[in-house]
Design a protein around this motif. Structure first.
Motif, short mmCIF file in Angstrom:
data_model
loop_
_atom_site.label_atom_id
_atom_site.label_comp_id
_atom_site.label_asym_id
_atom_site.label_seq_id
_atom_site.Cartn_x
_atom_site.Cartn_y
_atom_site.Cartn_z
N GLU A 182 1.01 -1.33 -0.14
CA GLU A 182 -0.06 0.17 -0.32
C GLU A 182 0.68 1.49 0.14
OE1 GLU A 182 -3.91 1.07 1.69
OE2 GLU A 182 -2.22 0.54 3.66
N GLU A 183 1.65 1.29 1.00
CA GLU A 183 2.35 2.70 1.05
C GLU A 183 3.95 2.52 -0.92
OE1 GLU A 183 6.33 3.25 3.78
OE2 GLU A 183 4.23 3.54 4.74
N ALA A 184 4.03 1.60 -0.96
CA ALA A 184 5.11 1.79 -2.25
C ALA A 184 4.36 1.92 -3.50
CB ALA A 184 5.35 -0.18 -2.69
N LEU A 185 2.47 1.07 -3.68
CA LEU A 185 1.68 2.10 -4.42
C LEU A 185 1.72 3.51 -4.80
CD1 LEU A 185 -0.06 0.52 -6.40
CD2 LEU A 185 -1.86 1.13 -5.37
N GLY A 186 1.59 3.95 -2.73
CA GLY A 186 1.24 5.55 -2.85
C GLY A 186 2.83 6.31 -3.35
N ARG A 187 3.69 5.30 -3.67
CA ARG A 187 4.93 6.09 -3.92
C ARG A 187 5.66 6.00 -5.71
NH1 ARG A 187 8.75 3.94 1.12
NH2 ARG A 187 8.46 5.55 3.11
N ALA A 188 4.50 5.09 -6.12
CA ALA A 188 5.08 4.76 -7.71
C ALA A 188 5.10 5.53 -7.89
CB ALA A 188 4.39 3.43 -8.20
N GLY A 189 5.77 6.16 -8.99
CA GLY A 189 5.42 7.61 -10.03
C GLY A 189 4.78 6.85 -11.19
#
Length: 154
Positions: free
Chosen positions: A147-154
């Protein structure tokens, strides 16, 4: 133990042994990605998840190209990450967020919510984990990282 509980247990054990998505993979050129490391101080489990997004077409949302991870921990946390790595590819950001939300709701239910296999797929196998509060964090670890990685994905 019911036949369904036995099947769910087999799914978890299978994913704990043959871990899908294990090993962080560099994103393909031109693909966005995000990464998150999560640690469970209660038991020492830890995981790093990388979500790779394939470029979106005109007017469409990017889709998950792949979800890879590396970690150390109990069979529940490693199996849950494996299940997610199989489920995520091809999903849009909003679909993956919805899946994570459904998984979170199941795990927070303390056994009061019946898993919807149509929505959760193999993640429905973790329904029994919801009755053990200390194990919920284990199952959620990779999903919170995603979930956090998805929010950081450009």
């Amino acid at each position: 133990m019911s036949a369904l509980d036995g099947l769910y247990q087999e799914v978890i054990l299978d994913h704990a042994k043959r871990r899908s998505g294990e090993g962080l993979v560099a994103p393909d050129p031109g693909h966005g990605s995000g990464e998150s490391h999560q640690y469970n101080p209660t038991c020492g489990d830890e995981i790093t998840v990388r979500v790779e997004l394939a470029p979106a077409g005109a007017g469409t949302e990017p889709v998950v190209g792949r979800l890879t991870w590396e970690g150390e921990g109990c069979s529940i946390s490693m199996a849950a990450a494996s299940v997610l790595a199989e489920a995520a590819p091809g999903m849009t950001r909003s679909e993956l967020r919805a899946l994570i939300g459904s998984f979170r709701e199941l795990l927070r239910s303390r056994g009061t919510v019946e898993p919807d296999e149509e929505v959760l797929g193999d993640a429905a196998a973790f329904a029994g984990v919801s009755r053990f509060v200390a194990r919920v964090k284990c199952a959620m670890l990779g999903w919170v990282a995603a979930e956090e990685a998805l929010g950081r994905a450009g």
